[in-house]
Design an enzyme around this catalytic site. Sequence first.
Site, mmCIF file in Angstrom:
data_model
loop_
_atom_site.group_PDB
_atom_site.id
_atom_site.type_symbol
_atom_site.label_atom_id
_atom_site.label_comp_id
_atom_site.label_asym_id
_atom_site.label_seq_id
_atom_site.Cartn_x
_atom_site.Cartn_y
_atom_site.Cartn_z
ATOM 1 N N HIS A 122 1.142 -0.873 -0.068
ATOM 2 C CA HIS A 122 -0.003 0.070 0.514
ATOM 3 C C HIS A 122 0.510 1.282 0.082
ATOM 4 O O HIS A 122 2.054 1.343 0.762
ATOM 5 C CB HIS A 122 -0.861 -0.157 1.307
ATOM 6 C CG HIS A 122 -2.344 0.650 1.518
ATOM 7 N ND1 HIS A 122 -1.705 2.401 1.315
ATOM 8 C CD2 HIS A 122 -2.878 0.908 1.404
ATOM 9 C CE1 HIS A 122 -3.206 2.971 1.799
ATOM 10 N NE2 HIS A 122 -3.262 1.931 1.393
ATOM 11 N N ASP A 199 3.171 -4.060 7.144
ATOM 12 C CA ASP A 199 1.814 -3.614 7.316
ATOM 13 C C ASP A 199 1.243 -4.900 7.954
ATOM 14 O O ASP A 199 0.464 -5.850 6.756
ATOM 15 C CB ASP A 199 2.312 -2.699 5.885
ATOM 16 C CG ASP A 199 0.116 -2.398 5.468
ATOM 17 O OD1 ASP A 199 -0.424 -2.480 6.948
ATOM 18 O OD2 ASP A 199 0.277 -1.531 4.811
ATOM 19 N N GLN A 202 -4.398 -5.379 6.905
ATOM 20 C CA GLN A 202 -5.440 -6.196 6.031
ATOM 21 C C GLN A 202 -4.907 -7.651 7.315
ATOM 22 O O GLN A 202 -6.628 -8.291 6.972
ATOM 23 C CB GLN A 202 -4.706 -6.617 4.557
ATOM 24 C CG GLN A 202 -4.429 -5.301 4.097
ATOM 25 C CD GLN A 202 -6.168 -5.009 3.544
ATOM 26 O OE1 GLN A 202 -6.986 -5.663 4.281
ATOM 27 N NE2 GLN A 202 -6.713 -3.569 3.584
ATOM 28 N N LYS A 225 -10.061 -1.007 10.047
ATOM 29 C CA LYS A 225 -10.821 -2.030 9.635
ATOM 30 C C LYS A 225 -10.648 -3.523 10.293
ATOM 31 O O LYS A 225 -11.071 -4.098 9.779
ATOM 32 C CB LYS A 225 -9.356 -2.526 8.903
ATOM 33 C CG LYS A 225 -8.848 -1.481 7.749
ATOM 34 C CD LYS A 225 -7.379 -2.041 6.879
ATOM 35 C CE LYS A 225 -7.151 -0.402 6.088
ATOM 36 N NZ LYS A 225 -7.362 -0.600 4.870
ATOM 37 N N CYS A 365 -4.360 2.312 -3.808
ATOM 38 C CA CYS A 365 -3.247 2.954 -3.116
ATOM 39 C C CYS A 365 -2.293 1.865 -3.336
ATOM 40 O O CYS A 365 -1.619 1.829 -2.113
ATOM 41 C CB CYS A 365 -3.942 3.312 -1.982
ATOM 42 S SG CYS A 365 -4.385 4.060 -1.452
#
Length: 410
Positions: A122, A199, A202, A225, A365
Amino acid sequence: MHDLQSRVAALRADFPLLDSQDIVYLDNSATSQRPTQVLEAEKRFYEEKNANPFRGVYELSEACTEAYEAARTAVADFIHAKQSEEIIFTRNATESLNLVAYSYGLNFLKPGDEIVVSVMEHHSNFLPWRYVAERTGAILVKLEPTPQGAITDEILDSVLNERTRLVALTQMSNVLGQVYDLKHIAERVHAVGAVLVADGAQSVPHLPVDVQALDVDFLAFSGHKMLAPTGIGVLYGKLSLLKKMPPFLQGGEMIEIVHWDRVKYAQPPHKFEAGTVNTGGAVALHAAIDYIRSVGFDTIMAQEEHLTRLAMEGMRDIPGVHIMGSPEPQDHQGIVTFTIDGVHPHDVASIFDAEHICVRAGHHCAQPLMDFLGVFSTTRASFSFYNTEEDVARFLACLGKIRRQMGYGE
């Protein structure tokens, strides 16, 4: 499977937006819906404990502080951090990653050092490192996966060397849905003396994450999220690294002593939480964690994998539809990104919207990944555990008509 679907139907009633509208919400990778339990927890905080934490020597402020620090402890337990001091509250994963870039990257990287960034990132885990490279003279190194999105040892060997000082990598791609073996990758990264910045935006909402077992140095994720409100995010960092990093922002509450001629900063995590913090958001994130635990990752993963398989099997029978990444549903973890021959993704999303189906269209993104895949933009359907088999059926029925609606004979 019937028992799973019955449980999902009961859980779905906890989500007011889904319960009150005829809508198929398939943009969960962008942001999740919120259950009543989370909404009520934030409401109760503002009704019963609202004050400025840390600063007041009165009972209400102390109750506010306790609620905030209880949320920090809940996050630490949720991702299996060694101690709560390794948990920093931010606005979102983007701010968390920028914190690492500014406080670690700008201060500990130098000319000639190499920063490895995957093309799956991202923009939030790419642009900060591009900026650090420009400011420090470090070299940005591109990690490209296989055409199906996998990272092999051969690929790692091609980018890791004695000059590598930092590797930035998502645990789960927001486009491909691929999950990467961070434990193995961390071993390879640490073997060359580098740190791993992961990251988890997700991954953390959808599968169990143990930062100690993975041995990542930093992990960022967002509350919005994972059933919590917008405006609350998390950075996990190993305490040994956080202690040597300078503050990201200057101001109130991130200090121990301030005089005109000298300053002593607070210890982590407070050193990185300048100003009045988002206590209500932290309390709501605590409630979201409790809710996710009550549902259980067994249920969450089983339902999302089931829906992904149903969707991909149905999509294979529709002419002109092309799924990005691996052909295997188990490699997608609830994320299915696709193109349709001759139809722009924005037109695809508009047609879905006309039937009250929410999907994402654009570059997500992740423009470097779009370049790697050889496409300008795509459409993405992303599932959560509160989605149903009926949602998938409506998605497939609409998808099957799009090319005809756009004037194609198929």
